[in-house]
Design an enzyme around this catalytic site. Structure first.
Site, PDB file in Angstrom:
ATOM      1  CG  HIS A 357      -5.341  -5.228  -4.257  1.00 16.33           C
ATOM      2  ND1 HIS A 357      -5.010  -6.016  -5.333  1.00 16.33           N
ATOM      3  CD2 HIS A 357      -6.232  -4.337  -4.713  1.00 16.33           C
ATOM      4  CE1 HIS A 357      -5.662  -5.604  -6.399  1.00 16.33           C
ATOM      5  NE2 HIS A 357      -6.420  -4.584  -6.049  1.00 16.33           N
ATOM      6  CE  LYS A 545       8.363 -12.590  -2.907  1.00 15.74           C
ATOM      7  NZ  LYS A 545       7.059 -12.843  -3.466  1.00 15.74           N
ATOM      8  NE  ARG A 546       8.485  -1.772  -2.166  1.00 14.49           N
ATOM      9  CZ  ARG A 546       8.000  -0.535  -2.163  1.00 14.49           C
ATOM     10  NH1 ARG A 546       7.437  -0.034  -3.244  1.00 14.49           N
ATOM     11  NH2 ARG A 546       8.099   0.215  -1.089  1.00 14.49           N
ATOM     12  CE  LYS A 551       5.608  -8.064  -0.477  1.00  8.70           C
ATOM     13  NZ  LYS A 551       4.639  -8.771  -1.339  1.00  8.70           N
ATOM     14  CB  THR A 653       1.310 -11.029  -9.578  1.00 10.67           C
ATOM     15  OG1 THR A 653       1.976  -9.899  -9.018  1.00 10.67           O
ATOM     16  CG2 THR A 653      -0.188 -10.891  -9.389  1.00 10.67           C
ATOM     17  CE  LYS A 657       4.178 -10.383 -12.815  1.00 11.49           C
ATOM     18  NZ  LYS A 657       4.363  -9.146 -12.020  1.00 11.49           N
TER      19      LYS A 657
HETATM   20  C1  26V Z   1      -1.082   0.601   0.090  1.00 13.31           C
HETATM   21  C2  26V Z   1      -0.621   1.835   0.380  1.00 13.31           C
HETATM   22  C3  26V Z   1      -1.002   2.422   1.637  1.00 13.31           C
HETATM   23  C4  26V Z   1      -0.832   3.900   1.631  1.00 13.31           C
HETATM   24  C5  26V Z   1       0.487   4.314   1.103  1.00 13.31           C
HETATM   25  C6  26V Z   1       0.732   3.839  -0.274  1.00 13.31           C
HETATM   26  C7  26V Z   1       0.208   2.493  -0.517  1.00 13.31           C
HETATM   27  C8  26V Z   1       0.537   1.892  -1.691  1.00 13.31           C
HETATM   28  C9  26V Z   1       0.071   0.659  -1.975  1.00 13.31           C
HETATM   29  C10 26V Z   1      -0.741   0.023  -1.085  1.00 13.31           C
HETATM   30  C11 26V Z   1      -1.305  -1.255  -1.487  1.00 13.31           C
HETATM   31  C12 26V Z   1      -0.726  -2.387  -0.846  1.00 13.31           C
HETATM   32  C13 26V Z   1      -1.515  -3.526  -1.282  1.00 13.31           C
HETATM   33  C14 26V Z   1      -0.828  -4.350  -2.318  1.00 13.31           C
HETATM   34  O1  26V Z   1       0.010  -3.944  -3.096  1.00 13.31           O
HETATM   35  N1  26V Z   1      -1.244  -5.562  -2.324  1.00 13.31           N
HETATM   36  C15 26V Z   1      -0.721  -6.550  -3.209  1.00 13.31           C
HETATM   37  O2  26V Z   1      -1.626  -6.664  -4.289  1.00 13.31           O
HETATM   38  C16 26V Z   1      -1.211  -7.634  -5.230  1.00 13.31           C
HETATM   39  C17 26V Z   1      -2.183  -7.586  -6.384  1.00 13.31           C
HETATM   40  O3  26V Z   1      -3.424  -7.996  -5.964  1.00 13.31           O
HETATM   41  C18 26V Z   1      -1.149  -8.998  -4.567  1.00 13.31           C
HETATM   42  O4  26V Z   1      -0.676  -9.913  -5.514  1.00 13.31           O
HETATM   43  C19 26V Z   1      -0.206  -8.959  -3.378  1.00 13.31           C
HETATM   44  O5  26V Z   1      -0.252 -10.181  -2.690  1.00 13.31           O
HETATM   45  C20 26V Z   1      -0.614  -7.844  -2.442  1.00 13.31           C
HETATM   46  O6  26V Z   1       0.335  -7.680  -1.401  1.00 13.31           O
END
Ligand code: 26V
Length: 818
Positions: A357, A545-546, A551, A653, A657
């Site tokens: 992701h 968004k976050r 971003k 995403t 929306k």
């Molecule tokens: C990574 C980590 C790293 C460790 C600490 C906690 C934590 C929590 C979440 C993440 C994942 C980050 C990746 C993420 O959210 N990617 C997003 O995924 C979406 C669904 O595929 C995508 O639409 C976004 O572009 C992408 O940033």
């Protein structure tokens, strides 16, 4: 399908439930109590379908997908379940007749926020689509005691407040103690020669907890199907007669109790950044081990050959967070089921698949060997063996290329690299948008692609139209249904039929009117929550968004500062009023992100209170952006800000929306924006900025110098100077120094302006000018908006799930009869 809904019986049941739950007459119940009573009644409707689904699954024994994810950002369930059961209006009427407003009752439900952002919300959309399409599925996750923090804004700063979502009890979950499993941590591994002549691995001296699942129903739309989200809680082992324990046993009992208490206490509120915290690794192993044990038990109930597990089970790993599943499945097959290494490896590599992701290097999970091997000694042995064999395989494929071995190793530089493990053991590796998958193949995972090209595939993300249009935007949903029928609810490609109306004056007018009504609803929300009056006739330009530097919320707010300067300098110039709306949570330790929130709020304070600009610009920061208010925000947006540095946003995403709700995108050619533009046509969006290729080239060549832009563009220089001269920070002129430095000062990061904010600024400002001019042509705008809605079909998560089924999971649909 014809629905018979007995309103009279339902009202009676609500009243009964109030009595049962609260020993109160209905007339004395408050909103929360009525919510609980209604939820219980809805759960009652769900239960029969849930049982029927289970029965069908037992009988048909279909292959099932287990979607493993650390995060499920479900959002509220009541309204969604009512809609999917096709009794929303009936229940809403019941409540009305009883003197309650459905919106106020829905508002009583806490948002179950067991996720950070895109990745967690995607998991929730996928569950909705799996049930609606009739595919057998389980979600596997963690029942965090505290979900994503609640955001308060105090003096312009973000403050994090714990999210105690279970405070009043959550009516849609069911505890399943009969499916509890033990999960072990620490200790050491002893080997013993077994009577069968094989080496046996015996795990001793460990601490353990009991994993107890809670099941939540995932209701399909109008099809009787109810899948299950199982989320795991941790409980200490039953400990009695504490006093009779010897000291060692007593200490252990206390330690295990603490372990159980801490394990699922809270969701890590970081998005795209890892910190290598031991507790997080414990969480990962905990839910992965518990889920796998339940999966194997379920399988063994009806099958005796564990070597054929993959015929009935497929596991999708949502990012690397559940990648321990690979090693834990190996452990269970080797140590508990007695398979040989080769047999276990075959099963594992035919069962597990991995979704990537993000390409952000900060988010790639790596665990220090010290932590990993101490916490999971047996699992670590298995990873070592996987790595040993994997390195041999690389050397065989690419003889003499030790560079490759070093880059691709699973255990390297004192760390265990989870993505490498996931790719080595997974039968499928997918990215989440075309561009993202291309970047994986040609850049970040190139070595792996060279080795296993057949594993790589793309699955462009999608969203559920049932929550984000049918529930979130009733006016537009009804309008669409009036024009093209209601098939779009389960087949979003039907939206294409709206193209017929793109030039229709009446349709355009009706569309703009609906948007206006939704803007009024949001304006009221803003008035109530922010005390700010916004003009519903102004352009609602939204970035939600976050908060992350890539971003580029900073680009957005710098542009607002620029526009403000322009209005002050040229008050005579034509300017269509704009409302800039932001919503974003920042990770608690992410300094620049938090400072950006403060900047947005300070800019809002100055601009909103400057009478001289006659309300031409308003800036609003919506506190605590979350699934429930997101639904209203998308519905009310005219302009959707998707302005990430090209190549950085894997998909996005939120962009979809907005499109679904007829907002026009101002965005870069990044993530899924690229495919959205393919569908809607470039003339129906406002595209700007560097391409992913250009960004990647600059990163490689290190030839970008934002100082050149600063020196040559006086408007930009003026805006940046306002960051450090107190213009937006009163006496504390240094307040925003770090943001200024992040753009210009090479000493702060590896290089200045890592995310090319200044490089894209002019192009962004020009695109914003085009937005304003386009909006002034009302029919032109309405046409573009309608064409966005008409071409959104591809971005339904129903399509995404069908792609996963066709290319990766190979499931059959089941039909559930009542
Ligand atoms: C990574 C980590 C790293 C460790 C600490 C906690 C934590 C929590 C979440 C993440 C994942 C980050 C990746 C993420 O959210 N990617 C997003 O995924 C979406 C669904 O595929 C995508 O639409 C976004 O572009 C992408 O940033």
């Amino acid at each position: 399908m014809v629905h018979t809904f007995d309103k009279k019986a339902f009202k009676k049941q609500i009243k009964e439930n109030v009595k049962l739950l609260y020993r109160k007459e209905f007339e004395e119940a408050n909103d929360q109590e009525v919510y609980q009573a209604v939820a219980l009644a809805v759960k009652d409707e769900v239960i029969d379908n849930w049982l029927a689904t289970q029965k069908t699954m037992e009988k048909k024994d279909p292959k099932t997908v287990y979607y493993m994810s650390m995060e499920f950002l479900m959002g509220r369930a009541l309204g969604n379940n009512m809609l999917n059961l096709c009794c929303y209006d009936e229940i809403s009427e019941c409540l009305d007749e009883l003197g309650f407003d459905i919106n106020a009752i829905e508002d009583q439900e806490p948002d179950p926020a067991l996720g950070n952002g895109g990745l967690g919300r995607l998991a929730a959309c996928f569950m909705d689509s799996l049930s609606t399409l009739g595919y057998p599925a389980y979600g596997c996750g963690i029942r965090y005691r505290y979900g994503m923090f609640k955001q308060k804004i105090e003096d312009g700063y973000q403050k994090e407040v714990p999210d105690n979502w279970l405070k009043n009890g959550y009516p849609f979950e069911i505890k399943r103690p009969e499916y509890a499993h033990e999960v072990r941590f620490g200790g050491y591994v002893r080997t013993e020669q077994g009577e069968d002549g094989n080496l046996h691995f015996i795990h001793e001296g460990y601490s353990s907890v009991i994993a107890v699942p809670y099941d939540m129903p995932i209701v399909g739309y109008d099809n009787n199907m109810v899948n299950t989200l199982m989320i795991w809680d941790a409980e200490p082992k039953e400990v009695f007669r504490l006093d009779s324990f010897d000291k060692g046993e007593y200490d252990k009992a206390v330690e295990e109790e603490n372990l159980a208490r801490n394990l699922v206490e809270v969701l890590y509120p970081n998005d795209n950044h890892i910190y290598g915290k031991e507790l997080r690794l414990k969480q990962q192993y905990f839910f992965v081990s518990a889920s796998l044990q339940r999966i194997l038990c379920r399988y063994k109930k009806h099958h005796d050959d564990i070597r054929k597990l993959y015929e009935k089970v497929t596991i999708q790993m949502n990012d690397t967070h559940p990648t321990l599943a690979v090693a834990e499945l190996m452990r269970l097959l080797l140590d508990e089921e007695g398979l040989s290494w080769d047999q276990a490896w075959e099963v594992t590599t035919k069962t597990c698949a991995y979704t990537n992701h993000t390409i952000m290097s900060e988010a790639l999970e790596k665990w220090p060997i010290e932590i990993f091997s101490r916490l999971l000694p047996r699992v670590y042995q298995i990873v070592e063996e996987i790595n040993r064999r994997f390195e041999i395989e690389i050397r065989n494929r690419f003889p003499g290329d030790e560079g490759k071995v070093a880059r691709m190793g699973i255990i390297r530089d004192g760390q265990v690299k989870m993505a490498h493990l996931a790719i080595a053991a997974g039968y499928s590796v997918n990215g989440v948008a075309k561009l993202h998958t291309e970047i994986l193949k040609t850049q970040s995972l190139k070595d792996f692609y060279d080795m296993y090209p057949e594993k790589f595939n793309n699955k462009t993300n999608g969203i559920t139209q049932r929550r984000f249009l049918l529930h979130g935007n009733r006016l537009l949903a009804d309008w669409v249904t009036d024009h093209i029928g209601k098939e779009w609810i389960t087949d979003l490609s039907q939206m294409k039929k709206l193209e017929l109306y793109a030039d229709d004056k009446k349709a355009q007018h009706e569309f703009m009117n609906i948007k206006y009504q939704n803007k009024l609803r949001l304006a009221e929300y803003i008035k109530e929550h922010n005390g700010i009056e916004v003009d519903p006739r102004s352009i609602f330009d939204v970035q939600v968004k976050r908060l992350h530097e890539y971003k580029r919320q900073l680009l957005n707010i710098l542009h607002v500062m620029y526009l403000y300067n322009q209005i002050k300098e040229h008050p005579e110039k034509e300017f269509y009023p704009r409302t800039f709306i932001f919503g974003a949570k920042a990770a608690a330790g992410y300094k620049n992100a938090k400072l950006t929130i403060k900047l947005i709020n300070n800019v809002a304070e100055v601009i909103n209170n400057d009478k001289s600009i006659e309300g031409k610009i308003k800036v609003v920061f919506i506190e605590d952006y979350r699934v429930s208010n997101a639904e209203w925000i998308f519905a009310a947006a005219d302009v959707s800000e998707q302005i990430s540095t090209a190549s950085k946003e894997a998909s996005g995403t939120g962009n979809m929306k907005f499109m679904l709700n007829g907002a026009l995108t101002i965005g870069t050619m990044d993530g899924a924006n690229v495919e959205m533009v393919e569908e809607m046509g470039e003339e129906n969006a406002f595209i700007f900025g560097m391409s992913a290729e250009e960004v990647i080239a600059h990163e490689k060549n290190r030839d970008y110098n934002p100082m050149d832009i600063f020196n040559n563009d006086q408007d930009i220089r003026k805006v940046l100077t306002q960051l450090v001269n107190g213009f937006y920070s009163g006496s504390d002129s240094e307040l925003f120094r770090d943001l200024y430095n992040s753009l210009l000062n090479t000493q702060c990061t590896q290089y200045a302006d890592t995310y090319f904010v200044l490089a894209d600024f002019r192009s962004y400002a020009e695109a914003q000018q085009r937005v304003m001019e386009a909006y002034m042509d009302e029919t032109g705008w309405a046409k573009k908006a309608l064409l966005n809605v008409a071409n959104v079909g591809k971005f339904s998560s129903d399509r995404t799930i069908q792609d996963y089924v066709d290319d990766i999971w190979h499931l059959d649909k089941i039909t559930v009869n009542k």
